[in-house]
Every structure is written in C-alpha cells, then in structure tokens.
Design an enzyme around this catalytic site. Sequence first.
Site, PDB file in Angstrom:
ATOM      1  N   LEU A 143      -2.873 -11.252  -3.237  1.00  0.00           N
ATOM      2  CA  LEU A 143      -3.039 -12.378  -4.104  1.00  0.00           C
ATOM      3  C   LEU A 143      -1.598 -12.745  -4.752  1.00  0.00           C
ATOM      4  CD1 LEU A 143      -4.703 -14.453  -5.737  1.00  0.00           C
ATOM      5  CD2 LEU A 143      -4.833 -12.802  -7.482  1.00  0.00           C
ATOM      6  N   TYR A 179      -2.072  -6.929  -3.938  1.00  0.00           N
ATOM      7  CA  TYR A 179      -0.893  -7.246  -3.463  1.00  0.00           C
ATOM      8  C   TYR A 179      -0.791  -8.722  -2.574  1.00  0.00           C
ATOM      9  CZ  TYR A 179       3.741  -6.630  -1.421  1.00  0.00           C
ATOM     10  OH  TYR A 179       5.201  -6.834  -0.882  1.00  0.00           O
ATOM     11  N   THR A 231      -7.346  -9.344  -4.494  1.00  0.00           N
ATOM     12  CA  THR A 231      -6.974  -9.585  -5.790  1.00  0.00           C
ATOM     13  C   THR A 231      -5.553  -8.431  -6.236  1.00  0.00           C
ATOM     14  OG1 THR A 231      -8.635  -8.386  -6.835  1.00  0.00           O
ATOM     15  CG2 THR A 231      -8.983 -10.557  -6.955  1.00  0.00           C
ATOM     16  N   VAL A 251     -12.009  -6.855  -1.101  1.00  0.00           N
ATOM     17  CA  VAL A 251     -11.680  -6.003  -2.598  1.00  0.00           C
ATOM     18  C   VAL A 251     -10.424  -5.998  -2.808  1.00  0.00           C
ATOM     19  CG1 VAL A 251     -11.992  -3.563  -3.443  1.00  0.00           C
ATOM     20  CG2 VAL A 251     -14.050  -4.582  -2.172  1.00  0.00           C
ATOM     21  N   ASN A 301      -8.299  -1.015  -0.306  1.00  0.00           N
ATOM     22  CA  ASN A 301      -7.537  -2.172  -0.527  1.00  0.00           C
ATOM     23  C   ASN A 301      -6.888  -2.829   0.462  1.00  0.00           C
ATOM     24  OD1 ASN A 301      -8.540  -2.865  -3.165  1.00  0.00           O
ATOM     25  ND2 ASN A 301      -6.474  -2.391  -4.066  1.00  0.00           N
ATOM     26  N   ASP A 343      -8.290   1.638 -11.384  1.00  0.00           N
ATOM     27  CA  ASP A 343      -8.566   1.262  -9.829  1.00  0.00           C
ATOM     28  C   ASP A 343      -8.065   2.136  -8.757  1.00  0.00           C
ATOM     29  OD1 ASP A 343     -10.430  -0.867 -10.616  1.00  0.00           O
ATOM     30  OD2 ASP A 343      -8.987  -2.471 -10.032  1.00  0.00           O
ATOM     31  N   GLY A 344      -6.564   2.543  -9.550  1.00  0.00           N
ATOM     32  CA  GLY A 344      -6.057   3.600  -8.373  1.00  0.00           C
ATOM     33  C   GLY A 344      -6.708   4.730  -8.262  1.00  0.00           C
TER      34      GLY A 344
END
Length: 301
Positions: free
Chosen positions: A199, A197, A195, A192, A154, A80-81
């Site tokens: 969360l 940080y 889920t 997006v 994010n 994802d990063g």
Amino acid sequence: MSNKTIKNIGILLKPRNVTEFSTTIPNLTEWLIRRKKHVSFLEKEEGRILNIFKKLPKSVSFISEDEINKLDLIITLGGDGTIIGVSRKCTKSSPPIFGVNMGRLGFITEFSKIEYFDELANTLKGNFNIAKLPLYKVSVSKRGKEIFKGNFINDVVINKNNISRMFTLSVECDSELIFNVSGDGLIISSPVGSTAYSLAAGGPITHPDVNALLLTPICPHSLNHRPLVIPDNKEIEVKFPVKESHLSLTLDGQEAVDIEKGCIVKISKMKNSYAKIIKNNDRTYFQTLKEKLTHGQREGR
C-alpha cells in the site's frame, strides 16, 4: 465454532518489551489458571517471564517452538508482527490464534488489550469463529538447485541490500513473461498484506477474501509499470540479469536472504496450509480500514 476442549494454552509475546507486560502477563496467566487451564511460554522467554513473576505459578511451563502445535490455543500479546511470526510456521493442524493488540496499529490482531477478556471467555467455551489466513511459499534456486525456501503471510520484497540503486528484473506467471521492470525492487503481496508495504508503494487495498497475489513495483523507472493483481493459483517466477548482485529477498519483514547472481525466485500459494485466526465478531474489515487508515472518511475542514 469449535467443540474441542481448550485446556493447554500458550502465550507468545512480542520480542520487544512492552510496559504493560508487567501487569498484563500475570493477570492473564492467573485468570487462565482460575479456569483450570495450563499455561505455557516459550523456552526462549523463560528469563523474561521469571523477571515478571514474583513467584511462578505451578500450572505454568516452558515449551520449545516445535511443541506449539500440540497446544489447544495460542494467545499472542503484541501486534501484527507477533501474530505473523507465529502464523508463518502454522500448518493445517496448528491451534487457533487469539491475537491481543498491545500497540497502535493492527489489521490481523483482532482484540484490544482493554477489552479482550470477555471474548477470551467465549473462546474458552468454544464459542468462536476463525478466519483462515493462507500461507505462501518461496523458493530460491540456482542452476536448478534449491538454496533457500520459506513461507510468508504478508509479502515478499526483492530489493538492493546495500546502496539504493535501480536494477532490472523479469517476472513470469506460469512460465509466461508478464513484464520486465527497472526500479528499486518488487513487492509480491497477499491480500492480507495489501495494507502493508504494498500500500505504501502505491498498491491497491485488497479484501482478504479475494484469492489473489499483488505485484507492486517499487519506484519503477517508467510511467507504464503499475501494480498488477493476478489469481493466487498461479506460480510467479522472478529472474535477474546475471550482472545484478547485492540483492535481497525479505519475507514479512522478518526473514531475509541474499540473492546471488543467476538465482530464480519462485512464489506460489501453499496447499492446505493456513493460520487459523480467531475473529472479533464485533469488528468488520471495512470498520478496520476506517479506524486504522481513515479510509473512506470525509476529511474535516
């Protein structure tokens, strides 16, 4: 679906070396060349790519980051990063992104490293659907002068950049005060990013189709401060008491800037700017939640 012919393809890599790269990159490159595609890597990766290939194929070139938008397709090898790093620089005219997950956890990276070739073959034929990930903009100003601006997919995190210590900030929405919060900081997250940080800090899981921004205090020094969800067509403004110093603003965990005394941070959704992520039609959002977070599954005894 897309009718555009896909000819020029860029392969973008996770910054950190992955063991599988030594086989994955040559195999993928040769697979694309056999289908008469031109493959590009970033110029900054040239040393790493030359170390992987025994002999560099003729249909491979190196491009600058400014040339990415000229490609027909981007393939990311990472997690994802990696895909977020590319997406943060996207515009409406940027090419679609085919994300291959080389790690363990991935919410945005749609395809497994084990089984992505069939889906990639369909993509090259124009048989694909995309999800549009909106971009959000951040500006930092002082005495009316903008001193920083950036984008995120994010989240934006505001906290102390040295020793952990409680501080106070005020949050406004369209110039109306929402709350003053004292604690370790604040996370402003997209659905997006819900889920990530947010969360972990107690924020809600939010479906990516929801048009919202999430405000999640980090360890608030009060039982009354809870995460807040607001429409994403609002502008958020964060202010700090003049005495506060040594604060930091982080975008997607990839870019950080110091916040000086008296700064004002403004956050809003960008218009007509988004990343186009190629979807895995065999995977749904709720399946991903159950797979990655065991969400909604009955615990074993």
